[in-house]
Write an enzyme that holds these catalytic residues in place. Structure first.
Site, short mmCIF file in Angstrom:
data_model
loop_
_atom_site.label_atom_id
_atom_site.label_comp_id
_atom_site.label_asym_id
_atom_site.label_seq_id
_atom_site.Cartn_x
_atom_site.Cartn_y
_atom_site.Cartn_z
N LYS A 1 0.86 -1.19 0.00
CA LYS A 1 0.00 0.00 0.00
C LYS A 1 0.89 1.23 0.00
O LYS A 1 1.47 1.59 1.02
CB LYS A 1 -0.92 0.05 1.23
CG LYS A 1 -2.01 1.10 1.03
CD LYS A 1 -2.55 1.69 2.31
CE LYS A 1 -1.88 2.96 2.73
NZ LYS A 1 -1.94 4.09 1.80
N GLU B 1 9.46 1.47 10.86
CA GLU B 1 10.47 2.50 10.61
C GLU B 1 9.75 3.83 10.75
O GLU B 1 8.96 4.21 9.88
CB GLU B 1 11.04 2.38 9.19
CG GLU B 1 11.77 1.08 8.90
CD GLU B 1 13.12 1.01 9.58
OE1 GLU B 1 13.69 2.05 9.93
OE2 GLU B 1 13.61 -0.12 9.77
N CYS C 1 12.94 11.36 7.37
CA CYS C 1 13.01 10.80 8.72
C CYS C 1 14.38 11.08 9.34
O CYS C 1 14.52 11.22 10.54
CB CYS C 1 12.73 9.30 8.69
SG CYS C 1 13.85 8.40 7.61
N GLU D 1 8.84 16.21 15.46
CA GLU D 1 9.28 16.15 14.07
C GLU D 1 8.60 17.28 13.28
O GLU D 1 7.38 17.27 13.13
CB GLU D 1 8.88 14.79 13.51
CG GLU D 1 9.68 14.33 12.35
CD GLU D 1 9.25 12.95 11.86
OE1 GLU D 1 8.09 12.55 12.06
OE2 GLU D 1 10.10 12.28 11.26
P1 NAD Z 1 1.91 8.45 7.71
O1 NAD Z 1 2.17 7.68 8.95
O2 NAD Z 1 0.88 9.51 7.73
O3 NAD Z 1 1.50 7.46 6.51
C1 NAD Z 1 2.31 6.38 6.11
C2 NAD Z 1 1.47 5.33 5.43
O4 NAD Z 1 0.56 4.78 6.38
C3 NAD Z 1 0.61 5.86 4.28
O5 NAD Z 1 0.60 4.91 3.25
C4 NAD Z 1 -0.76 6.00 4.93
O6 NAD Z 1 -1.81 5.91 4.01
C5 NAD Z 1 -0.76 4.80 5.85
N1 NAD Z 1 -1.71 4.86 6.97
C6 NAD Z 1 -2.29 5.96 7.50
N2 NAD Z 1 -3.11 5.59 8.51
C7 NAD Z 1 -3.03 4.25 8.61
C8 NAD Z 1 -3.62 3.29 9.47
N3 NAD Z 1 -4.46 3.65 10.44
N4 NAD Z 1 -3.32 1.98 9.30
C9 NAD Z 1 -2.44 1.60 8.36
N5 NAD Z 1 -1.85 2.46 7.50
C10 NAD Z 1 -2.14 3.77 7.63
O7 NAD Z 1 3.34 9.00 7.28
P2 NAD Z 1 3.68 9.98 6.07
O8 NAD Z 1 3.15 11.33 6.42
O9 NAD Z 1 3.29 9.35 4.79
O10 NAD Z 1 5.29 9.97 6.10
C11 NAD Z 1 6.02 10.76 6.96
C12 NAD Z 1 6.45 10.00 8.20
O11 NAD Z 1 7.18 8.83 7.83
C13 NAD Z 1 7.39 10.79 9.08
O12 NAD Z 1 7.04 10.61 10.43
C14 NAD Z 1 8.75 10.17 8.80
O13 NAD Z 1 9.70 10.35 9.81
C15 NAD Z 1 8.39 8.75 8.59
N6 NAD Z 1 9.44 8.06 7.84
C16 NAD Z 1 10.27 7.19 8.49
C17 NAD Z 1 11.30 6.56 7.80
C18 NAD Z 1 12.23 5.58 8.48
O14 NAD Z 1 12.87 4.81 7.78
N7 NAD Z 1 12.32 5.56 9.81
C19 NAD Z 1 11.50 6.82 6.44
C20 NAD Z 1 10.64 7.72 5.81
C21 NAD Z 1 9.60 8.33 6.52
#
Ligand code: NAD
Length: 506
Positions: free
Chosen positions: A192, A267, A301, A401
């Protein structure tokens, strides 16, 4: 007028029509049963660049069923490492072939600069090649020291059906940190992508099909966290969720997955400190700080957004950082000169600005920036390079963040104080130290709570080295040998090979 370096709209042709994106389920490309779609607007150009089928529970369950049936049939899960590696290498070659188109779609949906999108796609191809090597070398263990009548085997088996849920900030790279490793292990997958950046994941699906991956091994469902991600996290036919995204959503996934006790690897976010000691090379440190905080517009991140600098050199470092920040080209992401592109959404831009205004109101000072940036011909979904000084550790800008091109500067007097500040956030993803004394660097590296530590550098990355977070930055590791271990179960086989076992019942 601004004294920043701003790259206005280029004449690069934009697409005449948006890319149309469908789910990939059991080898078929499908719209949603109810015909629902969602459009994605280019953050920089304000035009619709993709229209994706918007999945519901029905599409998600169909994809899970396809992945489950494929896994249980053994089509891929019981195949040889050689065959798996051959396919992964083919996919890497196809990614290389299509790198320009993939990079362009990434720019249009995410707003990141074209040079960085190209590097991301090339880095992803390397991960497919690295995972191919792991597929060939994967093995278990044997125990030949259990006595003359026993032999012990430790088998590594694929964990099963894995749900891969990805964010919008590095859409293609993050899917490639998961999928080739899951495939090398023998898993089936349902992916997804983020609802904001589905394009390159669908393009990857087309490449997997072209490479000859059997139907149902990989499935893609497009749509929102609720219901697609939620359904994947709850369904008992899914054995594992591998998630990259925010810490808040990571906690929701863990809660949803708890009913079936499926494996969860996470992650998550970071609030990564870079500690600058007085004996550091300040020019090197300032350049790496600029890179660490402006790369991917700070939507990263690993953003090194928490600078903890010795008070003797704080002013000198800040001056250097201000001067460099004025020279970093912000603007049109399709122009190869640009190093910082657009912010992912208007809502996210507001969130970034709110952190800055709140810090200002609480007594912090703005050494640079602190507002949206108007880019000629493109509008204002950009944020200025922003340096906030006089930040206290308890301010939200110092411990949460921000995910934008915003750096907070805190100061310290003693190494103890520096470590305390560095470890003072709930996150523990990455950390950096700047000093010309290797003992200072090593002492910091051993005491800081972070999954990755950079000494006198920032954000280098290698397929060979594991990546993941301490504390609320996650659980589990990606990349390196750990990247495949995450997708494996361990099975112990105890074999009696000599005399029959003594009778238990007399
Ligand atoms: P997000 O958590 O809003 O969304 C990530 C994914 O989760 C999307 O595909 C979203 O549709 C899905 N999602 C949302 N609600 C959900 C639920 N209830 N159940 C299952 N899936 C759900 O994150 P974002 O805004 O897309 O990305 C930014 C975040 O990602 C930041 O916090 C960043 O630090 C983190 N990030 C971490 C890493 C790492 O390797 N540690 C790498 C990149 C980004």
């Amino acid at each position: 007028m601004t004294d920043l370096t701003v790259i206005p709209a280029t004449n690069a042709a934009l697409p005449d029509t948006p890319m149309m994106l469908q789910h990939w389920i059991g080898g078929a490309w499908l719209d949603s049963a109810d015909g629902a779609t969602s459009g994605r607007c280019s953050p920089a150009h304000g035009m619709t660049v993709s229209v994706a089928a918007r999945g519901g529970v029905a599409e998600t369950e169909a994809a899970i069923a396809a992945a489950r049936a494929c896994f249980d049939a053994g089509t891929w899960s019981r195949g040889s490492g050689k065959d798996r590696a051959t396919l992964l290498l083919k996919v890497a070659d196809l990614i290389d072939r299509d790198r320009a188109a993939l990079a362009r779609q990434e720019v249009l949906e995410s707003g990141k600069p074209i040079t960085q999108a190209k590097a991301e796609i090339e880095g992803a191809a390397d991960l497919w090649r690295y995972a191919a090597a792991l597929a060939r070398t994967l093995h278990g263990d044997s125990h030949n020291t259990l006595g003359p009548d026993m032999l012990g085997l430790v088998l590594k088996e694929p964990v099963g059906v894995v749900a891969l849920i990805a964010p919008w900030n590095f859409p293609f790279l993050i899917v490639s940190q998961k999928l080739p490793f899951a495939l090398a292990a023998g898993c089936s997958a349902v992916i997804k992508p983020s609802e904001m950046t589905p394009g390159t994941t669908v393009m990857l699906g087309r490449l997997l099909q072209e490479a000859g991956l059997p139907d149902g091994v990989v499935n893609i469902v497009l749509g929102y966290g609720d219901p697609v991600g939620e359904t994947l996290s709850k369904d008992p036919r899914v054995d594992m969720v591998s998630f990259t995204g925010s810490t808040g959503v990571g906690k929701r996934i863990t809660a949803a997955a708890s009913a079936t006790l499926k494996k969860v690897s996470l992650e998550l976010g970071g609030k990564n400190p870079q500690v600058v000691f007085p004996d550091a090379d300040l020019d090197q440190a300032a350049d790496a700080i600029a890179f660490g905080v402006y790369f991917n517009a700070g939507e990263c991140c690993n953003s090194g957004s928490r600078i903890i600098v010795h008070e003797d050199v704080a002013e000198a470092l800040t001056e250097k950082l201000v001067s460099l920040s004025r020279r970093v080209p912000f603007g049109e992401p399709l122009d190869p000169r640009t190093q910082v592109g657009a912010i992912i959404s208007p809502e996210h831009l507001e969130k970034i600005d709110a952190y800055v205004q709140e810090a200002k109101a609480a007594g912090a000072r703005l050494a640079l920036g602190g507002a949206a940036l108007e880019v000629g011909g493109l509008g204002a979904q950009f944020y200025q390079p922003t340096i906030v000084t006089g930040v206290r550790p308890d301010m939200p800008i110092a411990c949460e963040e921000v995910f934008g091109p915003v750096v907070s500067v805190l100061t310290f007097r003693t190494p103890e104080e520096a470590i305390k500040l560095a470890n003072g956030a709930a996150y523990g993803l990455s950390a950096g130290v700047w000093s010309s004394d290797v003992s200072t660097c090593l002492d910091f590296a051993r005491r800081v709570q972070a999954g990755t530590v950079w000494t006198n550098t920032w954000m280098d990355g290698f397929a060979e080295l594991p990546f993941g977070g301490f504390k609320q930055s996650g659980q589990g590791r990606e990349l390196g040998r750990y990247g495949i271990e995450e997708f494996l179960e361990v099975k112990t086989v105890q074999m009696r090979i000599g005399a029959t076992r003594g009778a238990w019942v007399a």
